[in-house]
Design a protein around this motif. Structure first.
Motif, PDB file in Angstrom:
ATOM      1  N   PRO A  94      -0.187  45.070  46.795  1.00 25.12           N
ATOM      2  CA  PRO A  94       0.086  45.052  45.470  1.00 25.12           C
ATOM      3  C   PRO A  94      -0.973  45.138  44.757  1.00 25.12           C
ATOM      4  CG  PRO A  94       1.321  43.196  46.818  1.00 25.12           C
ATOM      5  CD  PRO A  94       0.199  43.752  47.826  1.00 25.12           C
ATOM      6  N   ALA A  95      -1.112  45.441  43.561  1.00 26.86           N
ATOM      7  CA  ALA A  95      -2.341  45.810  42.934  1.00 26.86           C
ATOM      8  C   ALA A  95      -2.965  44.469  42.714  1.00 26.86           C
ATOM      9  CB  ALA A  95      -1.819  46.247  41.482  1.00 26.86           C
ATOM     10  N   LEU A  96      -4.340  44.337  42.806  1.00 26.52           N
ATOM     11  CA  LEU A  96      -5.121  42.994  42.428  1.00 26.52           C
ATOM     12  C   LEU A  96      -6.248  43.335  41.483  1.00 26.52           C
ATOM     13  CD1 LEU A  96      -5.700  42.238  46.294  1.00 26.52           C
ATOM     14  CD2 LEU A  96      -4.130  41.499  44.916  1.00 26.52           C
ATOM     15  N   ALA A  97      -6.220  42.197  40.536  1.00 24.61           N
ATOM     16  CA  ALA A  97      -7.207  42.275  39.756  1.00 24.61           C
ATOM     17  C   ALA A  97      -8.399  41.952  40.114  1.00 24.61           C
ATOM     18  CB  ALA A  97      -6.649  41.204  38.395  1.00 24.61           C
ATOM     19  N   PRO A 104     -19.703  55.826  34.339  1.00 21.96           N
ATOM     20  CA  PRO A 104     -18.671  55.642  35.374  1.00 21.96           C
ATOM     21  C   PRO A 104     -17.659  54.619  35.083  1.00 21.96           C
ATOM     22  CG  PRO A 104     -20.405  54.696  36.301  1.00 21.96           C
ATOM     23  CD  PRO A 104     -20.889  55.305  35.077  1.00 21.96           C
ATOM     24  N   SER A 105     -16.340  55.186  35.122  1.00 20.31           N
ATOM     25  CA  SER A 105     -15.412  54.081  35.126  1.00 20.31           C
ATOM     26  C   SER A 105     -15.464  52.907  36.148  1.00 20.31           C
ATOM     27  CB  SER A 105     -13.901  54.715  35.245  1.00 20.31           C
ATOM     28  OG  SER A 105     -13.802  55.465  36.655  1.00 20.31           O
ATOM     29  N   ALA A 106     -15.057  51.875  36.062  1.00 21.94           N
ATOM     30  CA  ALA A 106     -15.239  50.711  36.948  1.00 21.94           C
ATOM     31  C   ALA A 106     -14.200  51.203  38.123  1.00 21.94           C
ATOM     32  CB  ALA A 106     -14.723  49.450  36.461  1.00 21.94           C
ATOM     33  N   VAL A 107     -14.575  50.487  39.341  1.00 22.84           N
ATOM     34  CA  VAL A 107     -13.804  50.934  40.667  1.00 22.84           C
ATOM     35  C   VAL A 107     -13.309  49.529  41.279  1.00 22.84           C
ATOM     36  CG1 VAL A 107     -14.327  53.214  40.915  1.00 22.84           C
ATOM     37  CG2 VAL A 107     -15.603  51.219  42.095  1.00 22.84           C
ATOM     38  N   SER A 108     -12.205  49.569  42.068  1.00 24.81           N
ATOM     39  CA  SER A 108     -12.011  48.577  42.925  1.00 24.81           C
ATOM     40  C   SER A 108     -12.548  48.453  44.162  1.00 24.81           C
ATOM     41  CB  SER A 108     -10.585  48.479  43.019  1.00 24.81           C
ATOM     42  OG  SER A 108      -9.841  49.718  43.849  1.00 24.81           O
ATOM     43  N   ARG A 109     -12.670  47.486  44.906  1.00 21.18           N
ATOM     44  CA  ARG A 109     -13.605  47.406  46.102  1.00 21.18           C
ATOM     45  C   ARG A 109     -13.090  46.458  46.965  1.00 21.18           C
ATOM     46  NH1 ARG A 109     -19.911  48.295  47.147  1.00 21.18           N
ATOM     47  NH2 ARG A 109     -19.904  48.217  49.315  1.00 21.18           N
ATOM     48  N   PRO A 110     -12.634  46.529  48.227  1.00 21.81           N
ATOM     49  CA  PRO A 110     -11.975  45.638  49.037  1.00 21.81           C
ATOM     50  C   PRO A 110     -13.123  44.737  49.714  1.00 21.81           C
ATOM     51  CG  PRO A 110     -11.906  47.615  50.171  1.00 21.81           C
ATOM     52  CD  PRO A 110     -12.648  47.801  48.871  1.00 21.81           C
ATOM     53  N   ASP A 111     -12.714  43.419  50.045  1.00 18.56           N
ATOM     54  CA  ASP A 111     -13.820  42.430  50.661  1.00 18.56           C
ATOM     55  C   ASP A 111     -12.694  41.761  51.579  1.00 18.56           C
ATOM     56  OD1 ASP A 111     -15.618  40.857  51.508  1.00 18.56           O
ATOM     57  OD2 ASP A 111     -15.697  39.779  49.939  1.00 18.56           O
ATOM     58  N   LEU A 112     -12.966  41.925  53.001  1.00 19.94           N
ATOM     59  CA  LEU A 112     -12.104  41.192  53.977  1.00 19.94           C
ATOM     60  C   LEU A 112     -12.621  40.130  54.589  1.00 19.94           C
ATOM     61  CD1 LEU A 112     -10.621  44.417  56.001  1.00 19.94           C
ATOM     62  CD2 LEU A 112      -9.341  43.082  54.273  1.00 19.94           C
ATOM     63  N   ALA A 113     -11.921  39.087  55.023  1.00 18.05           N
ATOM     64  CA  ALA A 113     -12.501  37.842  55.602  1.00 18.05           C
ATOM     65  C   ALA A 113     -11.333  37.408  56.680  1.00 18.05           C
ATOM     66  CB  ALA A 113     -12.932  36.889  54.515  1.00 18.05           C
ATOM     67  N   LEU A 114     -11.956  36.879  57.807  1.00 15.83           N
ATOM     68  CA  LEU A 114     -11.026  36.256  58.684  1.00 15.83           C
ATOM     69  C   LEU A 114     -11.354  34.567  58.981  1.00 15.83           C
ATOM     70  CD1 LEU A 114     -10.815  38.731  61.546  1.00 15.83           C
ATOM     71  CD2 LEU A 114      -9.064  37.854  60.259  1.00 15.83           C
ATOM     72  N   GLY A 166     -14.134  44.610  43.542  1.00 15.37           N
ATOM     73  CA  GLY A 166     -14.720  45.447  42.324  1.00 15.37           C
ATOM     74  C   GLY A 166     -14.438  45.060  41.136  1.00 15.37           C
ATOM     75  N   GLY A 167     -14.801  46.132  39.962  1.00  9.03           N
ATOM     76  CA  GLY A 167     -14.666  45.741  38.629  1.00  9.03           C
ATOM     77  C   GLY A 167     -13.451  46.308  37.974  1.00  9.03           C
ATOM     78  N   ALA A 168     -12.487  46.937  38.758  1.00  7.92           N
ATOM     79  CA  ALA A 168     -11.342  47.261  38.385  1.00  7.92           C
ATOM     80  C   ALA A 168     -10.118  47.080  39.091  1.00  7.92           C
ATOM     81  CB  ALA A 168     -11.169  48.724  38.359  1.00  7.92           C
ATOM     82  N   ARG A 169      -8.942  46.853  38.544  1.00  6.83           N
ATOM     83  CA  ARG A 169      -7.671  46.472  39.214  1.00  6.83           C
ATOM     84  C   ARG A 169      -7.290  47.884  40.149  1.00  6.83           C
ATOM     85  NH1 ARG A 169      -3.405  43.313  37.791  1.00  6.83           N
ATOM     86  NH2 ARG A 169      -1.186  43.764  38.451  1.00  6.83           N
ATOM     87  N   GLY A 170      -6.886  47.164  41.428  1.00  4.30           N
ATOM     88  CA  GLY A 170      -6.714  48.330  42.190  1.00  4.30           C
ATOM     89  C   GLY A 170      -5.831  47.652  43.486  1.00  4.30           C
TER      90      GLY A 170
END
Length: 681
Positions: A630-633, A538-548, A588-592
């Motif tokens: 914006p796109a994040l690496a 599978p291709s690498a995907v991006s994944r968000p991680d939020l913090a406050l 994640g492991g991909a830009r997104g």
């Protein structure tokens, strides 16, 4: 900590107090709110926001609350009182009181339909036991055989009066005791001794005279009559001529040598009786007070004559040989005076509308009052009790003097603790105060083990190795010592790391050391590994991680991905602003690029929220269709400044700013900023 939504509690919350009485709302519910705590659990179940509503509660049940702040944790209990139970209030000095609880039989004695209560309360007036009833009940106490006893109406056909009911430590009836060969068992007093024998009294009809004799009966363990005494020979000493209840015995105490001290209200006298093998030879050793007193009484401090004991209750011989009496006095309540003029005992009875708890020294034919205890301005025209402890402290049951139900004095007679009915209005009317026949000190022993409820998973269930299997359980307690712990598997989930059959357990412990454990088994099964099949990686995907973060505090949510709860708590006053930083990281492991969604307003518009990225306000987009970052690496971060402004009209509450980030592949993360609006910071 408070209760809300129509429920109420006493006493008011104090961190030093661990037990409270709670009156449910009209719908039977109780809502408990806990604030300023880092960890809260209700009945052993963790609660994220510190608020829970309980329904279906029954009188006598307890709500257990664990409150954690930093390294400290406290256990608190709410006792659910029965309908109509009075709101009690305790006052005390810093002086030490005797350890233990107070046993009472609460009654208004106003011929109303108000419920009556057997109850045992702690020193704040919070019950550990209650029984609501309609019938006359007297003298709840710990008897000489180590069992709780109380006098309730007889259920034996052909008998009158009451029966002495013996209770176990869960207040369940285990035995009844009644006189032998008589018609009546009276409810004023009783003794059950460690040797199995019992002392009972009776108000027994005398067919020959038409009067009611006061009878004392000593029964053996087998119920046989060992000794019996009657007041019949002394009927002419009554202070109420014409009343069939001419003697009215109300207390007995057996001395170490076998003598019996008995109090008779309608003789206004205390008798010391020496039993013999032949009742005809029984000797009245002496009489204190009454028409034929063996003692004279010195003049009072104002020079007037002392009436001696009058309509008294609860006579006892102290270790120093003195006689202690709850000396009621006499007013117009019974329609006639009951006191004897000791200067002229044969003349008509007289009034003395004042009560004293008095200690008499008996010497040389003179009964000298050497000490009085408690307030001197009380008048309890009937009932009452006084008990002295080894420390010299005295517990007083003030009975019909309604300003106090009970009080404790120090050895000098000063009041150091008192309990009273606050007489809360009912439908706008202030009711008559609840009072008690006596007040008795009883040990604070807990006869109830805590209870454990295990809801899942089912016993014998099978789970896959490495899977996450949550467990559901709770703990409750009653009996007065308060639930202290409710411990189960770590993280409230099964350990599925090792294949095989295992057991998981939950253990509850209360303050008396009572424990209950419930266990279930489960089997961990190794996962079935299918044969490998060629697949395209599978291709690498991006994944968000939020913090406050609210400066200068720590980040909340770092490395934690939904659905795990990620909550940052803060406070704001009306008219003020709280500032926070929202951080978005590509875990994640991909830009997104990620879509962020969050509200612009809360609490019906009284709180306004804004989100600014690099000087540009993104609030409108976040609150509508979402703002696309914006796109994040991989590993790259962007930050937004978050401001929550509370309007002047903002009311107390806990609205939450919920921020959701979503990747193109559907990966999500959620954080919440829980804002408590308060006027006290």
């Amino acid at each position: 900590m408070t209760v809300a939504s129509g429920a109420r509690m006493y006493p008011a919350y104090d961190p030093a107090t661990t037990r409270y009485a709670v009156f449910p709302a009209a719908d039977g519910s109780v809502r408990v709110d806990v604030t300023d705590a880092t960890d809260v659990a209700f009945n052993g179940v963790p609660d994220a926001d510190g608020t829970r509503t309980f329904t279906g509660l029954r009188a006598g049940e307890e709500i257990s609350v664990f409150i954690g702040s930093g390294q400290e944790r406290r256990a608190v209990a709410f006792y659910v009182v029965p309908d109509g139970f009075p709101t009690l209030a305790a006052e005390s000095t810093d002086a030490p009181v005797e350890p233990g609880n107070i046993a009472l039989t609460l009654d208004r004695y106003d011929n109303s339909t108000a419920p009556r209560f057997e109850t045992i309360v702690d020193r704040n007036g919070v019950p550990v036991y209650t029984r609501s009833h309609a019938e006359r009940v007297l003298d709840l106490k710990l008897n000489g055989n180590g069992r709780f006893t109380v006098h309730r109406p007889t259920t034996t056909a052909g008998r009158t009066g009451g029966a002495l009911v013996e209770l176990d430590d869960q207040f369940r009836e285990v035995a009844r005791h009644e006189t032998a060969g008589l018609e009546n068992t009276d409810d004023h007093d009783s003794l059950l001794l460690p040797d199995g024998s019992e002392w009972l009294i009776a108000y027994e009809p005398n067919a020959a005279t038409g009067l009611i004799d006061s009878v004392i009966q000593h029964l053996g363990p087998d119920g046989s009559v060992l000794w019996q005494w009657t007041s019949a020979p002394y009927a002419d000493e009554t202070v109420v001529p014409g009343d069939v209840d001419y003697a009215h015995i109300n207390s007995i105490e057996v001395q170490p040598n076998g003598d019996v001290l008995a109090s008779f209200r309608n003789f206004s006298s205390v008798f010391l009786i020496r039993p013999t093998t032949d009742p005809a030879d029984d000797e009245v050793v002496w009489k204190l007070g009454g028409r034929t007193s063996d003692f004279t009484f010195p003049a009072l401090s104002d020079g007037s004559a002392d009436t001696g004991v009058c309509a008294q209750h609860s006579a006892k011989i102290l270790t120093n040989g003195h006689v202690l009496v709850f000396d009621n006095g006499s007013g117009a309540f019974f329609g006639r005076p009951l006191c004897v003029d000791q200067q002229d005992p044969e003349r008509g009875s007289v009034y003395r509308p004042s009560t004293r708890v008095v200690e008499f020294e008996l010497a040389g034919g003179i009964a000298t009052p050497v000490k009085t205890y408690g307030e001197s301005d009380r008048f309890a025209w009937f009932m009452g009790s006084a008990t002295q402890f080894d420390s010299g402290n005295m517990l007083i049951g003030w009975s019909s003097a309604p300003s106090s139900i009970a009080a404790e004095t120090d050895s000098a007679g000063r009041t150091i603790w008192r309990l009273s009915d606050t007489q809360q209005p009912v439908d706008g009317v202030v009711p008559r105060a609840y009072i008690s026949y006596r007040a008795a000190l009883v040990p604070a022993r807990d006869g109830f083990d805590p209870e454990v409820a295990v809801d899942g998973p089912a016993d014998g269930t099978s789970v896959t190795q490495g899977s996450v299997v949550p467990v559901s359980f709770s703990c409750t307690d009653r009996g007065g010592s308060t639930l202290q712990s409710c411990d189960g598997p770590a993280g409230r989930q099964l350990d599925t790391s090792v294949p095989g059959t295992h057991t998981w357990s939950v253990t509850a412990r209360d303050g008396s050391g009572g424990t209950t454990t419930r266990s279930r088994s489960f089997t961990v099964v190794a996962p079935v590994v299918p044969p490998p099949t060629p697949t395209t990686p599978p291709s690498a995907v991006s994944r968000p991680d939020l913090a406050l973060r609210v400066p200068p505090g720590r980040w909340v949510g770092t490395g934690s991905l939904a659905p795990t709860a990620q909550v940052l708590r803060t406070k704001v006053r009306p008219g003020r602003t709280v500032r926070a930083t929202l951080r978005v990281r590509n875990a994640g492991g991909a830009r997104g690029r990620f879509v962020l969604r969050a509200p612009r307003s809360l609490a019906r518009g009284t709180l306004r929220v804004s989100y600014v990225h690099r000087g540009v306000d993104r609030s409108r987009r976040l609150s509508r269709h979402g703002w696309r970052t914006p796109a994040l690496a991989p590993g790259q971060v962007l930050r937004l400044r978050v401001r929550v402004k509370a309007g002047a009209s903002a009311s107390a509450g806990r609205p939450a700013v919920r921020v959701v980030a979503t990747s193109p592949q559907g990966r999500r993360d959620v954080v919440r900023l829980l804002v408590r609006v308060t006027r006290d910071m």
